[in-house]
Design a protein around this motif. Structure first.
Motif, PDB file in Angstrom:
ATOM      1  N   GLY A 192      41.966 -94.308  39.065  1.00  0.00           N
ATOM      2  CA  GLY A 192      42.585 -93.869  40.309  1.00  0.00           C
ATOM      3  C   GLY A 192      41.957 -92.635  40.912  1.00  0.00           C
ATOM      4  N   LEU A 193      40.834 -92.171  40.334  1.00  0.00           N
ATOM      5  CA  LEU A 193      40.126 -91.000  40.845  1.00  0.00           C
ATOM      6  C   LEU A 193      38.800 -91.414  41.468  1.00  0.00           C
ATOM      7  N   GLY A 194      38.201 -90.489  42.214  1.00  0.00           N
ATOM      8  CA  GLY A 194      36.873 -90.696  42.758  1.00  0.00           C
ATOM      9  C   GLY A 194      35.835 -89.968  41.917  1.00  0.00           C
ATOM     10  N   PHE A 195      34.592 -90.425  42.020  1.00  0.00           N
ATOM     11  CA  PHE A 195      33.488 -89.832  41.261  1.00  0.00           C
ATOM     12  C   PHE A 195      32.348 -89.534  42.219  1.00  0.00           C
ATOM     13  N   ALA A 196      31.689 -88.383  42.037  1.00  0.00           N
ATOM     14  CA  ALA A 196      30.626 -87.982  42.963  1.00  0.00           C
ATOM     15  C   ALA A 196      29.481 -87.315  42.219  1.00  0.00           C
ATOM     16  N   TYR A 197      28.318 -87.315  42.878  1.00  0.00           N
ATOM     17  CA  TYR A 197      27.119 -86.649  42.354  1.00  0.00           C
ATOM     18  C   TYR A 197      26.755 -85.499  43.280  1.00  0.00           C
ATOM     19  N   HIS A 198      26.480 -84.336  42.675  1.00  0.00           N
ATOM     20  CA  HIS A 198      26.106 -83.129  43.425  1.00  0.00           C
ATOM     21  C   HIS A 198      24.608 -82.863  43.287  1.00  0.00           C
ATOM     22  N   ASN A 199      23.939 -82.610  44.419  1.00  0.00           N
ATOM     23  CA  ASN A 199      22.493 -82.373  44.404  1.00  0.00           C
ATOM     24  C   ASN A 199      22.136 -80.893  44.326  1.00  0.00           C
ATOM     25  N   HIS A 200      20.909 -80.649  43.860  1.00  0.00           N
ATOM     26  CA  HIS A 200      20.273 -79.340  43.971  1.00  0.00           C
ATOM     27  C   HIS A 200      18.969 -79.537  44.744  1.00  0.00           C
ATOM     28  N   ASP A 201      17.928 -78.815  44.363  1.00  0.00           N
ATOM     29  CA  ASP A 201      16.634 -78.977  45.025  1.00  0.00           C
ATOM     30  C   ASP A 201      15.755 -80.004  44.339  1.00  0.00           C
ATOM     31  N   PHE A 202      15.884 -80.129  43.013  1.00  0.00           N
ATOM     32  CA  PHE A 202      14.928 -80.919  42.237  1.00  0.00           C
ATOM     33  C   PHE A 202      14.945 -82.394  42.594  1.00  0.00           C
ATOM     34  N   GLU A 203      16.072 -82.912  43.075  1.00  0.00           N
ATOM     35  CA  GLU A 203      16.123 -84.331  43.461  1.00  0.00           C
ATOM     36  C   GLU A 203      15.210 -84.648  44.636  1.00  0.00           C
ATOM     37  N   PRO A 236      27.647 -97.568  46.068  1.00  0.00           N
ATOM     38  CA  PRO A 236      28.398 -96.679  46.959  1.00  0.00           C
ATOM     39  C   PRO A 236      29.904 -96.732  46.752  1.00  0.00           C
ATOM     40  N   ALA A 237      30.399 -97.839  46.248  1.00  0.00           N
ATOM     41  CA  ALA A 237      31.829 -97.962  46.014  1.00  0.00           C
ATOM     42  C   ALA A 237      32.275 -97.171  44.786  1.00  0.00           C
ATOM     43  N   LEU A 238      31.334 -96.908  43.871  1.00  0.00           N
ATOM     44  CA  LEU A 238      31.672 -96.230  42.625  1.00  0.00           C
ATOM     45  C   LEU A 238      31.229 -94.777  42.592  1.00  0.00           C
ATOM     46  N   VAL A 239      30.127 -94.480  43.267  1.00  0.00           N
ATOM     47  CA  VAL A 239      29.521 -93.150  43.187  1.00  0.00           C
ATOM     48  C   VAL A 239      29.409 -92.557  44.588  1.00  0.00           C
ATOM     49  N   LYS A 240      30.235 -91.564  44.871  1.00  0.00           N
ATOM     50  CA  LYS A 240      30.144 -90.846  46.136  1.00  0.00           C
ATOM     51  C   LYS A 240      29.174 -89.673  45.979  1.00  0.00           C
ATOM     52  N   LEU A 241      28.948 -88.949  47.073  1.00  0.00           N
ATOM     53  CA  LEU A 241      27.964 -87.871  47.063  1.00  0.00           C
ATOM     54  C   LEU A 241      28.564 -86.575  47.563  1.00  0.00           C
ATOM     55  N   GLN A 242      28.251 -85.506  46.847  1.00  0.00           N
ATOM     56  CA  GLN A 242      28.625 -84.166  47.271  1.00  0.00           C
ATOM     57  C   GLN A 242      27.336 -83.485  47.725  1.00  0.00           C
ATOM     58  N   LEU A 243      27.234 -83.239  49.017  1.00  0.00           N
ATOM     59  CA  LEU A 243      25.992 -82.744  49.605  1.00  0.00           C
ATOM     60  C   LEU A 243      25.987 -81.223  49.637  1.00  0.00           C
ATOM     61  N   ASP A 244      25.022 -80.633  48.944  1.00  0.00           N
ATOM     62  CA  ASP A 244      24.848 -79.184  49.004  1.00  0.00           C
ATOM     63  C   ASP A 244      23.929 -78.875  50.186  1.00  0.00           C
ATOM     64  N   LEU A 245      24.522 -78.370  51.261  1.00  0.00           N
ATOM     65  CA  LEU A 245      23.774 -78.168  52.505  1.00  0.00           C
ATOM     66  C   LEU A 245      22.682 -77.119  52.344  1.00  0.00           C
ATOM     67  N   ARG A 254      29.597 -92.140  52.249  1.00  0.00           N
ATOM     68  CA  ARG A 254      29.446 -91.713  50.849  1.00  0.00           C
ATOM     69  C   ARG A 254      29.548 -90.202  50.673  1.00  0.00           C
ATOM     70  N   PHE A 255      29.298 -89.450  51.742  1.00  0.00           N
ATOM     71  CA  PHE A 255      29.201 -87.997  51.600  1.00  0.00           C
ATOM     72  C   PHE A 255      30.585 -87.370  51.759  1.00  0.00           C
ATOM     73  N   VAL A 256      31.352 -87.443  50.682  1.00  0.00           N
ATOM     74  CA  VAL A 256      32.773 -87.100  50.742  1.00  0.00           C
ATOM     75  C   VAL A 256      33.032 -85.605  50.598  1.00  0.00           C
ATOM     76  N   MET A 257      32.039 -84.851  50.106  1.00  0.00           N
ATOM     77  CA  MET A 257      32.201 -83.410  49.920  1.00  0.00           C
ATOM     78  C   MET A 257      30.917 -82.680  50.292  1.00  0.00           C
ATOM     79  N   TRP A 258      31.078 -81.446  50.760  1.00  0.00           N
ATOM     80  CA  TRP A 258      29.936 -80.568  51.055  1.00  0.00           C
ATOM     81  C   TRP A 258      30.080 -79.246  50.321  1.00  0.00           C
ATOM     82  N   HIS A 259      28.922 -78.646  50.000  1.00  0.00           N
ATOM     83  CA  HIS A 259      28.865 -77.236  49.611  1.00  0.00           C
ATOM     84  C   HIS A 259      28.222 -76.470  50.758  1.00  0.00           C
ATOM     85  N   ILE A 260      28.875 -75.400  51.173  1.00  0.00           N
ATOM     86  CA  ILE A 260      28.397 -74.594  52.299  1.00  0.00           C
ATOM     87  C   ILE A 260      28.027 -73.212  51.783  1.00  0.00           C
TER      88      ILE A 260
END
Length: 303
Positions: A171-182, A201-210, A231-237
């Protein structure tokens, strides 16, 4: 692990808001002004030193600065503790300070080269903790430098799908957070493109570090988001020092968020978090205050 039943009131409200928001998105993919207001979020990694010294006092100050929602880090799965508190105790601390936590950076990368059974045991511990805190997302935050090869990105994609399936079933969502190396080039390929392609995309959302996108990607944040907007459900600002390109307080760096934010598609966005990992002008608590003042004056109107 005790099975989580039903849906929390906060999750119901979030999902209802998403449905309303989706109905107000223009054909170009940009959200209409005023279609949704987001809580001002903070990644607690920013003030890890203050949290270690005085977690209760730090959280009280965080709330007084206008932050409403948190992204946590540093969960001990074996003891079920956040910042030295049992999960149930930490939930009460958050409630007492009128704070929520919508996501956590969990120590999943430590299990990259461990047996699948060990990884999934920790995933189940994370699921249990996240449910107690009433979070919406469990987030994979990092990849050890020794694993940053295209072959290992393929292995990572498989692990992300596996974890995402387990987390989503809970019942939870799952996401991947990026840095520079990707975004580093590997003979015409990069890890982020592979993650976009090889994960469901249905299983793995993305947290985009702007910050890291501006720092290292050949594509702009808007171009990346437009590849798979939902897919980009969260951001880091966070901001970038004009000289060193290190982190800095919002408004004192080189990233023009006043111009950027109005042009970013919001169709998939659920949460954002202000963050500054280091390089504080004075100290971490002063930095989150300075960033909050700037954000509320210049940027919050876009979110």
């Amino acid at each position: 692990m005790q099975e989580h039943k039903g849906i929390s009131r906060r999750k119901f409200i979030v999902q209802s808001c998403l449905l309303i928001s989706a109905s107000m998105v223009t054909p170009s993919g940009f959200a209409l002004s005023g279609s949704r207001k987001y809580k001002m979020g903070l990644q607690l990694f920013t003030i890890r030193d203050a949290m270690e010294k005085d977690s209760l006092g730090s959280l009280k100050q965080v709330r007084s600065l206008g932050y409403e929602d948190l992204e946590i880090f540093g969960y001990d799965g074996d003891t079920g503790k956040y910042y030295g508190f049992k999960a149930t105790e930490f939930k009460k601390v958050l409630d007492d300070h009128d704070l929520t936590t919508s996501s956590g950076h969990y120590n999943l990368p430590a299990y990259f080269d461990k047996p699948e059974a060990d990884l999934m045991r920790y995933v189940d511990q994370c699921i249990e903790g996240a449910h107690i805190l009433d979070q919406d997302f469990i987030t994979w935050p990092w990849l050890d430098p020794k694993f940053r090869t295209m072959e290992n990105y393929k292995i990572l994609a498989g692990k992300l799908n596996l974890i995402g399936e387990r987390v989503n079933k809970s019942g939870l969502g799952f996401a991947y957070h990026n840095h520079d190396f990707e975004f580093l080039d590997h003979h015409g390929e990069n890890g982020y493109d592979l993650i976009l392609k090889e994960t469901d995309p249905a299983l793995v959302k993305l947290q985009l570090d702007l910050y890291w996108v501006m720092h290292s990607s050949k594509l702009s944040p808007a171009e990346l988001i437009n590849k798979q907007p939902e897919r980009f459900v969260m951001w880091h600002i966070k901001d970038m020092d004009k000289i060193t390109r290190d982190y800095t307080e919002l408004g004192s760096g080189s990233i023009d968020y006043i111009s950027m934010l109005p042009g970013l598609p919001l169709s998939g966005l659920q949460y954002y978090y202000i963050e500054q990992g280091s390089n504080f002008a004075v100290n971490s608590m002063q930095s989150i205050e300075d960033s909050a003042v700037y954000f509320k004056k210049h940027l919050k109107k876009f979110l």
